[in-house]
Write an enzyme that holds these catalytic residues in place. Structure first.
Site, PDB file in Angstrom:
ATOM      1  N   LYS A 179     -11.551  -6.079  -3.115  1.00  0.00           N
ATOM      2  CA  LYS A 179     -12.464  -4.956  -3.286  1.00  0.00           C
ATOM      3  C   LYS A 179     -11.718  -3.701  -3.717  1.00  0.00           C
ATOM      4  O   LYS A 179     -12.318  -2.756  -4.184  1.00  0.00           O
ATOM      5  CB  LYS A 179     -13.304  -4.667  -2.037  1.00  0.00           C
ATOM      6  N   LYS A 214       0.828  -1.210   0.000  1.00  0.00           N
ATOM      7  CA  LYS A 214       0.000   0.000   0.000  1.00  0.00           C
ATOM      8  C   LYS A 214       0.860   1.256   0.000  1.00  0.00           C
ATOM      9  O   LYS A 214       0.533   2.242  -0.653  1.00  0.00           O
ATOM     10  CB  LYS A 214      -0.977  -0.004   1.183  1.00  0.00           C
ATOM     11  N   LYS A 262      -5.238 -11.516  -6.658  1.00  0.00           N
ATOM     12  CA  LYS A 262      -6.330 -11.941  -5.768  1.00  0.00           C
ATOM     13  C   LYS A 262      -7.588 -11.105  -6.003  1.00  0.00           C
ATOM     14  O   LYS A 262      -7.500  -9.922  -6.329  1.00  0.00           O
ATOM     15  CB  LYS A 262      -5.890 -11.892  -4.294  1.00  0.00           C
TER      16      LYS A 262
END
Ligand code: ATP
Ligand code: LTN
Length: 334
Positions: free
Chosen positions: A200, A114, A197
């Site tokens: 969301k 991130k 993967k």
């Protein structure tokens, strides 16, 4: 003998959970609540790390609770609560932060990914301390097992390291938790990019099967899933990642083995196979969607479940916290 304890959490970051959340985690929550003393929470404090809109966060927290219930989490057989309702999570979270090395926290791949995406200047400190709050979630309940998807393995390892460190410095206080990570379903892949993967936070929603999406939309996404140029329906995650992902989904939702399914499709093409997968998924999710919408029509009922859950969770958590505070030398309030 008392039942082993299990704890897990899920973020209310989106309107709907996706199939990866269900097959990697929530399906195991439902199974384990029968044999274990289960604590499940919607981790709204963790969701703050992605700076959600307040109205959406509030709505999504209730939508998450309703989905968990519709998927089979049963408050008669487990303790279901919202993380921020039990303040001990933040309190033990701080203790965990004080126990963690800066380098150790910097090595968490979720943080590295991130921070690489948005840069060091813009990444929030909450993303950095996220695993320590997660460790607190788990250790407060003295959990033996933690059902999660593969992506959380490293966070569970950190939790074990912190528990071991605390126990050896201050005396045995915490149970050492183990990840409960299933073989099939622990990593469901994006339908359009079957090596990434299902997530969301993916850039495009076209590879994501959302539990609350309409049957038509989900069927369409499955029928347009990316596959290879071959014709054979066979599990081979290197050569056929798309087909293998669909086989995993088919098998985990239908309860049939991959070999059996491969057998059924000998001599048939990918079109037939995708049609069959679409049907299994759509029929599995149809009642879940209906039930979720019904539950959301009665917020008083949801709030009552959450109040009872928070009370039960709070009792266990405050006992652990009191013991921790005592051991680390904080003066008890007179
Ligand atoms: P994001 O992908 O945006 O990081 P998320 O979809 O992982 O979010 P979480 O609330 O962080 O959502 O995860 C809830 C649970 O679902 C966790 O136990 C996680 O391991 C599991 N999970 C998430 N994605 C997958 C996936 N693609 N396959 C299997 N399990 C998954
Ligand atoms: N970090 C997890 C969510 C999470 C969790 C937990 C899972 C927060 N606290 C405690 C298991 C136990 C995630 O991103 N999926």
């Amino acid at each position: 003998m008392s039942k082993p304890r299990v704890l897990s959490g899920i973020q209310p970051t989106n309107g709907s959970f996706h199939l990866g959340n269900y097959l990697g985690a929530v399906k195991q929550w439902v199974e384990l609540q029968e044999s274990h003393d289960a604590f499940y929470c919607v981790v709204d404090l963790h969701a703050l790390t992605s700076a959600p809109d307040p109205k959406e966060l509030r709505e999504n927290t209730l939508v998450s609770v309703a989905q968990l219930l519709a998927l089979g989490v049963d408050p008669e057989h487990c303790t279901l609560f919202v993380q921020s309702h039990v303040v001990a999570h933040n309190q033990l979270g701080w203790v965990m932060e004080c126990l963690t090395g800066f380098g150790e926290a910097s090595r968490m791949t979720q943080f590295k990914d991130k921070s690489q995406k948005v840069g060091n200047e813009r990444i929030g400190v909450g993303v950095f301390t996220y695993p320590m709050l997660m460790a607190a979630d788990i250790l407060l309940y003295q959990a033996d097992q933690v059902p999660v998807g593969e992506d959380q393995r490293q966070h569970i390892e950190l939790t074990r390291d912190l528990a071991t460190r605390f126990n050896s410095t201050y005396g045995k206080t915490f149970t050492l938790p183990e990840g409960f990570i299933v073989k099939e379903g622990a990593k469901i892949y994006d339908l359009q990019e079957p090596t990434a993967k299902m997530s969301k936070s993916a850039e495009s929603l076209s590879g994501l099967i959302e539990i609350l999406d309409t049957p038509e939309a989900n069927a369409k996404k499955i029928k347009s899933a990316v596959t290879d140029t071959g014709r054979e329906v066979r599990f081979d995650s290197t050569e056929k990642p798309g087909i293998s992902n669909l086989l995993t989904i088919f098998s985990t939702l239908s309860g049939r083995s991959i070999a059996e399914i491969e057998n059924d499709f000998v001599g048939k093409g990918y079109g037939d196979f995708k049609g069959a997968v679409a049907e299994v998924v759509v029929e599995y999710l149809r009642p879940v969607r209906t039930r979720t919408l019904e539950l959301l029509d009665d917020p008083t009922h949801l709030n009552l479940i959450l109040r009872t859950g928070a009370e039960k969770a709070g009792m266990v958590a405050s006992k652990t916290l009191a013991e921790v505070y005592e051991r680390i030398g904080l003066v008890a309030r007179g």
